[in-house]
Design a protein around this motif. Structure first.
Motif, PDB file in Angstrom:
ATOM      1  N   VAL A  51       0.837  -1.206   0.000  1.00 44.92           N
ATOM      2  CA  VAL A  51       0.000   0.000   0.000  1.00 44.92           C
ATOM      3  C   VAL A  51       0.868   1.251   0.000  1.00 44.92           C
ATOM      4  O   VAL A  51       0.614   2.206  -0.742  1.00 44.92           O
ATOM      5  N   THR A  52       1.911   1.246   0.822  1.00 39.71           N
ATOM      6  CA  THR A  52       2.803   2.404   0.925  1.00 39.71           C
ATOM      7  C   THR A  52       3.519   2.663  -0.387  1.00 39.71           C
ATOM      8  O   THR A  52       3.594   3.812  -0.854  1.00 39.71           O
ATOM      9  N   ARG A  54       2.569   1.796  -3.362  1.00 37.35           N
ATOM     10  CA  ARG A  54       1.599   2.250  -4.364  1.00 37.35           C
ATOM     11  C   ARG A  54       1.283   3.730  -4.196  1.00 37.35           C
ATOM     12  O   ARG A  54       1.248   4.493  -5.162  1.00 37.35           O
ATOM     13  N   TYR A  55       1.073   4.157  -2.949  1.00 40.98           N
ATOM     14  CA  TYR A  55       0.778   5.568  -2.684  1.00 40.98           C
ATOM     15  C   TYR A  55       1.987   6.456  -2.985  1.00 40.98           C
ATOM     16  O   TYR A  55       1.832   7.576  -3.477  1.00 40.98           O
ATOM     17  N   TYR A  58       2.186   7.591  -6.786  1.00 41.76           N
ATOM     18  CA  TYR A  58       1.341   8.628  -7.373  1.00 41.76           C
ATOM     19  C   TYR A  58       0.790   9.647  -6.372  1.00 41.76           C
ATOM     20  O   TYR A  58       0.286  10.708  -6.775  1.00 41.76           O
ATOM     21  N   LYS A  59       0.872   9.374  -5.060  1.00 44.77           N
ATOM     22  CA  LYS A  59       0.434  10.338  -4.058  1.00 44.77           C
ATOM     23  C   LYS A  59       1.416  10.353  -2.881  1.00 44.77           C
ATOM     24  O   LYS A  59       1.042  10.059  -1.741  1.00 44.77           O
ATOM     25  N   VAL A  62       0.576  12.241   0.444  1.00 43.24           N
ATOM     26  CA  VAL A  62      -0.410  11.657   1.362  1.00 43.24           C
ATOM     27  C   VAL A  62       0.289  10.799   2.408  1.00 43.24           C
ATOM     28  O   VAL A  62       0.016  10.903   3.611  1.00 43.24           O
ATOM     29  N   VAL A  63       1.208   9.940   1.964  1.00 44.80           N
ATOM     30  CA  VAL A  63       1.960   9.084   2.882  1.00 44.80           C
ATOM     31  C   VAL A  63       2.744   9.925   3.879  1.00 44.80           C
ATOM     32  O   VAL A  63       2.704   9.685   5.096  1.00 44.80           O
ATOM     33  N   GLU A  66       0.401  12.099   6.328  1.00 41.67           N
ATOM     34  CA  GLU A  66      -0.316  11.291   7.311  1.00 41.67           C
ATOM     35  C   GLU A  66       0.633  10.709   8.344  1.00 41.67           C
ATOM     36  O   GLU A  66       0.309  10.657   9.538  1.00 41.67           O
ATOM     37  N   LYS A  74      -1.526   2.945   9.003  1.00 39.36           N
ATOM     38  CA  LYS A  74      -1.975   2.817   7.614  1.00 39.36           C
ATOM     39  C   LYS A  74      -0.822   2.540   6.663  1.00 39.36           C
ATOM     40  O   LYS A  74      -0.971   1.810   5.679  1.00 39.36           O
ATOM     41  N   PHE A  75       0.344   3.151   6.946  1.00 33.71           N
ATOM     42  CA  PHE A  75       1.491   3.010   6.050  1.00 33.71           C
ATOM     43  C   PHE A  75       2.672   2.380   6.782  1.00 33.71           C
ATOM     44  O   PHE A  75       2.740   2.408   8.006  1.00 33.71           O
TER      45      PHE A  75
END
Length: 268
Positions: A51-52, A54-55, A58-59, A62-63, A66, A74-75
């Motif tokens: 997940v980390t 992937r984020y 492209y984002k 956000v990682v 947060e 979450k990460f």
């Protein structure tokens, strides 16, 4: 009923953990998949790593935002993420060390050919055979750099992190402190190392040297994109920060060089 294989206390068939020693009750046989999963867990890997990554592609903002703001489940932990990716990279590079050296050598040859095209009047026939920094020629010097890079890649990544962080702190400053800029740079280095590893593997597959060209261009673009998002900069503001970054980088590199020249002058 059965007995725990660790402490020999009585356990039931439904138990997943021993009530006495707390050990996990292993019911399945050992497979390559289970061994690999246990290895990743031992290294600190968890499901949040995918997940980390992937984020971060492209984002990335956000990682970073947060994690800095306190969202830690979450990460993936940035230190664990970077440690695992660099460990996998070192293993991969060492397995294909000759291909790594060949890619680096071919890139150097391409750069010389390009310089000959841009400045054909300059005689470059003896560049590769000229002594450099105590080595017989450019090839020997390049080989020594490649051997060092392959052997200490993971240490080099962590060694330069405070340096990158210092530059980011000087160039971008508040509202983030040095520790928060450090977290930012660890995440950025993690994804850049991961993408660099993928480009290396792809280069081995298609026999086209994407790796070195990729790792020279991508960091500039990725850092610019991430910090633009983090600080909500306009293109003009970002451009000014890039010029400031280049100036700070040159200054930090020139200071030790000037000190070295001065020291050599007064001690000779």
């Amino acid at each position: 009923m059965a007995n725990c294989k660790n402490c020999n206390s009585t356990i039931s068939e439904e138990d997943n953990y021993c009530n006495e020693c707390g050990a996990k009750i292993i019911k399945e046989r050992i497979t390559l998949k289970s061994l690999f999963s246990h290895l990743l867990v031992a290294l600190g890997w968890d499901s949040n790593f995918v997940v980390t990554l992937r984020y971060l592609i492209y984002k990335p903002q956000v990682v970073i935002q947060e994690y800095i703001n306190g969202t830690r489940k979450k990460f993936a932990n940035p230190f664990s993420l970077l440690a695992i990716i660099t460990a996998i990279s070192v293993f991969t590079f060492s397995q294909y060390s000759e291909q790594y050296k060949l890619m680096s050598k071919n890139l150097g040859t391409e750069q010389i050919e390009k310089s000959e095209t841009l400045a054909p009047t300059i005689d470059k026939s003896n560049i590769k055979e000229a002594p450099i920094f105590g080595y017989k020629n450019q090839d020997e010097f390049s080989d020594s750099i490649n051997v060092f890079s392959l052997k200490y890649y993971n240490l080099m990544v962590f060694f330069f992190l405070p340096f990158y962080t210092l530059i980011a702190r000087i160039v971008f400053g508040n509202p983030y402190n040095f520790g928060e800029h450090l977290v930012t740079n660890i995440y950025l280095q993690s994804i850049l190392s991961f993408l660099g590893l993928l480009s290396f593997i792809l280069s081995l597959t298609i026999s086209v040297n994407l790796f070195f060209s990729f790792i020279m261009l991508l960091p500039i673009l990725y850092y610019s994109y991430t910090y633009k998002k983090l600080y909500q900069l306009t293109f003009g503001q970002l451009l000014l920060r890039i010029f400031k970054f280049v100036g700070v980088l040159l200054l930090l590199f020139l200071i030790p060089v000037l000190i070295g020249f001065f020291w050599g002058y007064i001690t000779k």
